[in-house]
Design an enzyme around this catalytic site. Sequence first.
Site, short mmCIF file in Angstrom:
data_model
loop_
_atom_site.label_atom_id
_atom_site.label_comp_id
_atom_site.label_asym_id
_atom_site.label_seq_id
_atom_site.Cartn_x
_atom_site.Cartn_y
_atom_site.Cartn_z
CE LYS A 45 -0.31 -0.52 5.02
NZ LYS A 45 -1.19 -0.86 6.15
CE1 TYR A 272 9.82 32.10 1.66
CE2 TYR A 272 10.29 29.73 1.75
CZ TYR A 272 9.86 30.85 1.05
OH TYR A 272 9.49 30.73 -0.26
#
Length: 389
Positions: A45, A272
Site C-alpha cells: 500500500k 524564510y
Amino acid sequence: MPEDGKTPGRMGRAWAEVDLDALDHNAAALRALLPPGCQLMPAVKAEAYGHGAIPVARELNRLGVDDFCVATAEEGARLRRGGVRGDILVLGYTHPGDFPLLTRYDLVQTVVDGPFAGALEECGKPVRVHIGVDTGMRRLGFPAEEPGPIAGVFRRKNLRVEGVFTHLCAADTCLPRDRAFTLGQAEAFRRLIEELEGRGCAVGKTHLLSSYGLLNYPRLGGSYARVGIALYGEGSTRADTERWKDLLRPVLSVKARVASVRTLRPGEYAGYGLAFQAREETRIAALSIGYADGFPRSLSNGAGRVLLHGRGAPVVGRVCMDQTMVDVSHIPQARAGDAAVVIGSWGEETIRASETAEAAGTITNELLSRLGPRLERIPVRGQSFSGSL
Ligand SMILES: *Cc1c(COP(=O)(O)O)cnc(C)c1O
C-alpha cells in the site's frame, strides 16, 4: 564525486533509489522466520511505503511471492495494470462506486462490517472477500465475540469468503501489558475460527501477523504474514531498526542535488522568517528537495541532516517546499552538482530513514509513505553510483 550529467530528468534534481537486492534479502530473511504453513503477504500500500508499488511487487512476483495487500481498490487496480500477478487483498473500505474495480481486476475485498457486507452483496456479482475481525483494535472489522454476523457473511450469495483475519495493535513491544493484550487478541481470534469451523463455515486463509507480529510473536502462526515496514528493511522506530540491523537491510535511499553553494558573512540571515543567522562565516548549500518531496518541515533549524562527501551537513533555517539549505562550512569539497545523501550511506556514514523520522518527530512508516511523487523511483541492485565513493 562521480559527475552524472548523463541521465537528466532521472537523477536530475532529487530521486529515490530502490535497492532490489536488499528487498530480495529482506524477503528471504523474513521467509526464514515464517511459522509452518505461513506465507508472506507483503503490504505494498501507499506505493509500497514510498518505494514504488509496481516495481516492488513485480520483483516479489519474481521471487515467488503471489499474495499482496493494499489499502484501496484503486491501488489494487494499479498493480494489475502494472502486470502484477497473484492475489491482491484490499485491506480497507471501498466505496460502492469503486466496487466494479474489484471484479474487473480480480481483487479480494475485506468485508469490514455487516452493513458493508450488505452493500457488497448488492453489487450483484460474485466478489472474493476476506472477513476483517476486530479483536481489540476497535478500528475496522466484525467484533470477534459475536460469531453470528460473521457466519452470516458465509451465507451471502455473492460473497466468496476466502479468508478471515484480524490486526494486532500492540505487537510492537513485548512489555507485559502489550504482550498480554496481543496474546488476548490472538486467543479471541483462535476461538472465533474454531467457532466458525464448528458452524460449518469454510474459513479459508486465516491471518493476524504484520511485521511486528512476525518478528515478536511468530508462534501465533496463520496462513499469511502481512509484512510491510520490515520488508523495506526498517523498524518503525530507530531503536527497532537498530535491533534488526543484522537481519534486515535498508531498501531505499534518497538523494538530492546541490543546486548552489554560497558563503554568508557573520550576521547574515538565511531562509524564510530569517530563521537562521550566521554567527561566523558560514558556507551553505541549497539542496533541490523540500517538504513537497516528503522531506519534513519539522527537520528545520538543525533537526535534520544530510550527507555530503561522507560527512553530516545539518539543515540551516526552515525547510522550504522545494529546497533545503544545509551547513557545509566543514565540507570544503561540497559544490553545486553534488548528489547529497538525504537517506542512505556515503562512505562510513549512514542516515537511516528511522533516524530522519525520529528527528522529524514521527515513525519511519509515515516518513517513507509520504515521499512525494516528484522523486523518481530508480531501481538499483546493490550499491548505486553515488553515495559511497
Ligand atoms: C499496513 C498494514 C499491515 C502492514 O503493517 P507493517 O507494520 O508495516 O508490517 C498489515 N496489516 C494491516 C491490516 C495493515 O493495515
